[in-house]
Design an enzyme around this catalytic site. Structure first.
Site: not given
Length: 698
Positions: A279, A337, A362, A402, A404, A453, A458
Site C-alpha cells: 500500500c 493502510h 487509493d 469508522n 464498528d 469518538e 460520531e
C-alpha cells in the site's frame, strides 16, 4: 530555436523564463512546460517589419484526433477571434509591449484556458504568407490559478503538496509508528515522458482516445485514471502487488524508497509491471504522478484501518481457543493502510462547494470500483458526515476509518456467539496522519475524517451512513447500546516499541470493577502476522486461571522469546497478541494489541560539504546486534539529485556483534535540499533503513 526562410527566422519559447514563472523549471529548462490559465511568452524573429494589420494565426492540438469541439484543438490569433464555433477550450494571445515590430521582433503573450486538457501539445504559428513553424509544449494543471479546479490558496501548501519532491510515509501501529522517508522525485529525468505515457496506455484511452484526451481537462477524471494505472490488475499499470512474502522474482516492497526507480523501470520495460508493491509503495508512486501533473497531493496513513468486504459498515471478527480465526473472505483490520489525498473542486456532486477540497484516492488493488481496481476520488467531507450515497467509493473509505467492530466466538461445533460487551465503535481509524507542511512533524487528520469518538455526532454520522446506504435490517444502534453497558472486568495489554532481536515483554492488566469475585479462565495467544492482519504462525499459546476480588487489579507478565519468532521476523515484522478471559457465567472479555517490531539502528551521513558536480563521501554504519553471523548482506544507497540510480553493494557476511562501516562516493547533480537513504538487508533483518538530509550548494 528553429528557422524558416522568407518569413519566420527564429522562434524563442523562452523555456527557462516561462518555466520559472509557471513553477515547472525543476522539471526542465529546455522543454516548454506551462500551467493552465496562466500566460507564457514566445518571441518570433521575422525577416521583415511586422504590422499589426498582418494576420498572425496560432493553432494548438493535443491527441491523435484533435477537435475544437472536444477542447483538443484551438486556432486563435492577435487580431480578431479565429476560433471555430463550438470550440470548447479557448486559447488566446496578444502582442507584448516589449516587441520591436519595426525590426521584426514580435513577442506574444499566450494563455491556455484554465480548463484545457493536460498533456503534450503541438503549436503551429502561421503568418499571412506561405510560412509556418511548429513547436511543442506540455500543459499541466495549475494550483496557482483561481479558475483551475485544483486551485490551492495557500502558497506554503502549494510548495509542500506540489513542489516538494521528498516526504515521509508513516507505518507501524497507532501507538508505535515511525516515519519512512520517501523520494517522490516528480521532477526527475524522464518524468514528462513517463507520466504522459501512463495516461496514453490507460484502457479508456485505448477504447476511445478522442474522448479520453478531451476528458483530461477534468482533474476528477485524470486522478481516477491514475489510481487505476498505478496498479497493473486491469491494464498496463505500473506496480504488481504481493503480500505472501514470496518476492524472489522481484523486489521486496520494503526495499523501495523512491518512486523514481519504479516509474523508470516501468517505462524502460515498455510498460511491464514492476514487482512488487504494497500500500505505501502504491501511494508513494501515485503521489509522484499527481504532483507532476499539478494536482496537489499528500500521502495519508490510516492506523487500525478497516477492510469491510460486504458494505455492512462493520468489521466482523471470529475467535476460537487459539485466537483470531479465518472465516472465508473475511473483514479485517490492517495495522495501517496508506492512500493519498488530492485537492480539487467537486461540482459534479454539489455546486455550493460542500465537497470541494481533499479527496481520498487509493491505488492499492483491494476492491473494484466501476469494474476497475481503483478508489476515489471520495470527498473527505462526505466521509466525515457519513454521506455514503455519493461517488466515488465513499462507503468503502468510510468503513476504513469508522466501521464498528463486532466480535464472535466460534464454538467447537462450529456455531458462533456474539462476544458480550465487545462491539467496539472506536477501534477502527486511529491517528490518520500525513507529513506536516514545511516540516518533518506529523499532522493528525483524524478530525477531518470523523467526529471525535464517543461523541453524539460520531454516532449520528455512523447512523446517517447506514441509512444512506439503504441497508435493510442493519441495526444502526447496536454500537450505541452496547458501549453504554459497564463492563465488570477490564483487560488491557501494556507495551512499548519493541525491538527485533530481543524478547518481547508485555503486561496484561486485569481489573475487576464489579462488586463480586470473578473467577477467570484466561487464554493468551500470539500470532506472527503481516500489516494486513493475515496470520502467518502461532508463536505463543498459554492459559492460566485468575481469581479477582471485587475492585482488585492484577498484572500478569507475558513473555514471547526471540527464539519463538526470530525465523519469521525477517519477512514479517508484525504480531497480534490477543487475550480471552471467560468468567464462571460464561461471559467473555477480550483485548488485543498489534505489535510492530523496531529494527536495529543504522546510520547514514554525508561527510563534509556537498557542492553541485563535486564528489562527496557518504558513510553508513550498522552494528550486528546478534550473537551470530549475518549472511547474504547487502547495502543499497539512493537519493534523487545525489545518485542517478540506486547504488548497490554486496557485503556477504557480518560477524556477530561487529560494526559495518562503509563509504561511497557520489557526485551531486542537482542543487538544493536533498535526502540520501541507506537500506541494509540480510538473513535476519529485512530492509533496515535510515536517511539524512544534506544541502547541495550550487
Amino acid at each position: 530555436m528553429c528557422s524558416v526562410a522568407n518569413a519566420i527566422k527564429k522562434v524563442d519559447l523562452h523555456c527557462h523564463a516561462n518555466n520559472v514563472a509557471h513553477n515547472t523549471h525543476e522539471i526542465s529548462t529546455s522543454q516548454l512546460i506551462v500551467r493552465r490559465g496562466q500566460p507564457f511568452s514566445i518571441t518570433l524573429e521575422l525577416d521583415f517589419a511586422f504590422s499589426t494589420s498582418e494576420s498572425l494565426k496560432l493553432t494548438v492540438e493535443t491527441g491523435r484526433f484533435p477537435k475544437p469541439s472536444r477542447g483538443t484543438k484551438c486556432t486563435f490569433g492577435t487580431r480578431v477571434p479565429m476560433c471555430d464555433v463550438g470550440t470548447k477550450a479557448l486559447w488566446s494571445c496578444s502582442i507584448n509591449a516589449t516587441s520591436s515590430l519595426q525590426t521584426g521582433c514580435v513577442t506574444l503573450s499566450v494563455t491556455p484556458p484554465a480548463d484545457a486538457p493536460v498533456g503534450k501539445y503541438s503549436l503551429s504559428i502561421e503568418l499571412g504568407r506561405p510560412s509556418a513553424v511548429k513547436e511543442s509544449l506540455v500543459v499541466l494543471f495549475n494550483p496557482w490559478c483561481q479558475n483551475d479546479w485544483v486551485y490551492l490558496p495557500d502558497e506554503k501548501e502549494r510548495q509542500e503538496y506540489v513542489m516538494n519532491e521528498q516526504g515521509h510515509i508513516y507505518t507501524g501501529t497507532a501507538h508505535c509508528f515511525s516515519p519512512m522517508f520517501w523520494d517522490f522525485g516528480q521532477f526527475e529525468e524522464e518524468m514528462v515522458d513517463i507520466c504522459l505515457k501512463l495516461l496514453d496506455v490507460n484502457p479508456k484511452h485505448k477504447r476511445d482516445p478522442e474522448n479520453d484526451v478531451s476528458a483530461r481537462c477534468n482533474p476528477i477524471y485524470v486522478c481516477r485514471v491514475i489510481s487505476a494505472m498505478i496498479n497493473c490488475y486491469d491494464d498496463m499499470g505500473v506496480l504488481q502487488g504481493c503480500w505472501d512474502g514470496n518476492y524472489h522474482d522481484g523486489v521486496c516492497p520494503t526495499r523501495w524508497t523512491s518512486s523514481v526507480s519504479i516509474l523508470q523501470r516501468w517505462f524502460q520495460s515498455d510498460c511491464k509491471a514492476v514487482k512488487y508493491g504494497q500500500c505505501w509503495v502504491f501511494a508513494g508512486v501515485m503521489c509522484t504522478v499527481m504532483r507532476f501533473f499539478g494536482i496537489p497531493c499528500r500521502v495519508v496513513t490510516n492506523f487500525e484501518s478497516g477492510h469491510d468486504t460486504n458494505n455492512s459498515l462493520t468489521i466482523d471478527q471470529y475467535f476460537d481457543e487459539y485466537g483470531l480465526k479465518k472465516m472465508g473472505k473475511e473483514d479485517s483490520i490492517w495495522n495501517f493502510h496508506v492512500w493519498v489525498e488530492g485537492w480539487m473542486k467537486r461540482p459534479d456532486l454539489d455546486q455550493d462547494g460542500r465537497y470541494d477540497g481533499w479527496q481520498v484516492l487509493d491505488p492499492t488493488p483491494q476492491e473494484r470500483s466501476e469494474g476497475m481496481f481503483c478508489c476515489g476520488p471520495a470527498p473527505v467531507s462526505a466521509i466525515h458526515d457519513g454521506h455514503t450515497n455519493l461517488k466515488y467509493d465513499v462507503p468503502f473509505v468510510f468503513s476504513e476509518v469508522n466501521a464498528d467492530v463486532v466480535k464472535w466466538k466460534i464454538k467447537a461445533d462450529g456455531s458462533k456467539i456474539k462476544m458480550k460487551y465487545l462491539t467496539d465503535t472506536a477501534k477502527v481509524g486511529q491517528k490518520i496522519s500525513t507529513k506536516a507542511v514545511g516540516s518533518t512533524a506529523i499532522n493528525d487528520l483524524t478530525n477531518t475524517y470523523k467526529y471525535k469518538e464517543g461523541c453524539t455526532m460520531e454516532r449520528v454520522a455512523f447512523d446517517n451512513a447506514v441509512r444512506r446506504m439503504n441497508s435493510p435490517g442493519h441495526d444502526v444502534l447496536h454500537g450505541t447500546c452496547e458501549v453504554l453497558v459497564v463492563r465488570e472486568v477490564e483487560l488491557s495489554l501494556e507495551e512499548s516499541c519493541l525491538r527485533n532481536s530481543q524478547d518481547i515483554k508485555l503486561n496484561l492488566k486485569l481489573s475487576n470493577r464489579g462488586r463480586s469475585v470473578k473467577s477467570l479462565s484466561i487464554s493468551v495467544n500470539a500470532q506472527v502476522t503481516n500489516y494486513t492482519a493475515t496470520k502467518v504462525k502461532n508463536v505463543l499459546h498459554d492459559s492460566c486461571f485468575q481469581r479477582l476480588n471485587a475492585g482488585q487489579v492484577v498484572n500478569i507478565p507475558i513473555l514471547i522469546p526471540y527464539s519463538a519468532y526470530c525465523k519469521y521476523a525477517v519477512t514479517h515484522d508484525s504480531m497480534k497478541v490477543s487475550v480471552d478471559a471467560t468468567d464462571e457465567n460464561g461471559d467473555i472479555y477480550e483485548t488485543d494489541t498489534d505489535i510492530t517490531l523496531e529494527e536495529p539502528p543504522i546510520s547514514i551521513k554525508v561527510l563534509g560539504e556537498a557542492r553541485l558536480l563535486h564528489p562527496v563521501m557518504v558513510q553508513v554504519e550498522f552494528k550486528n546486534p546478534l550473537n551470530e553471523t549475518l549472511r547474504f548482506c547487502s547495502l543499497t544507497i539512493s537519493g534523487s539529485g545525489l545518485f542517478r540510480s540506486e547504488h548497490f553493494e554486496s557485503i556477504r557476511e557480518l560477524p556477530a556483534n561487529t560494526t559495518l562501516t562503509h563509504q561511497i562516493q557520489t557526485t551531486p547533480y542537482r542543487a538544493g535540499l536533498r535526502t540520501v537513504v541507506a537500506d541494509f538487508d540480510c538473513s535476519a533483518f529485512r530492509d533496515v533503513k535510515d536517511s539524512c538530509t544534506v544541502y547541495v550548494k550550487p
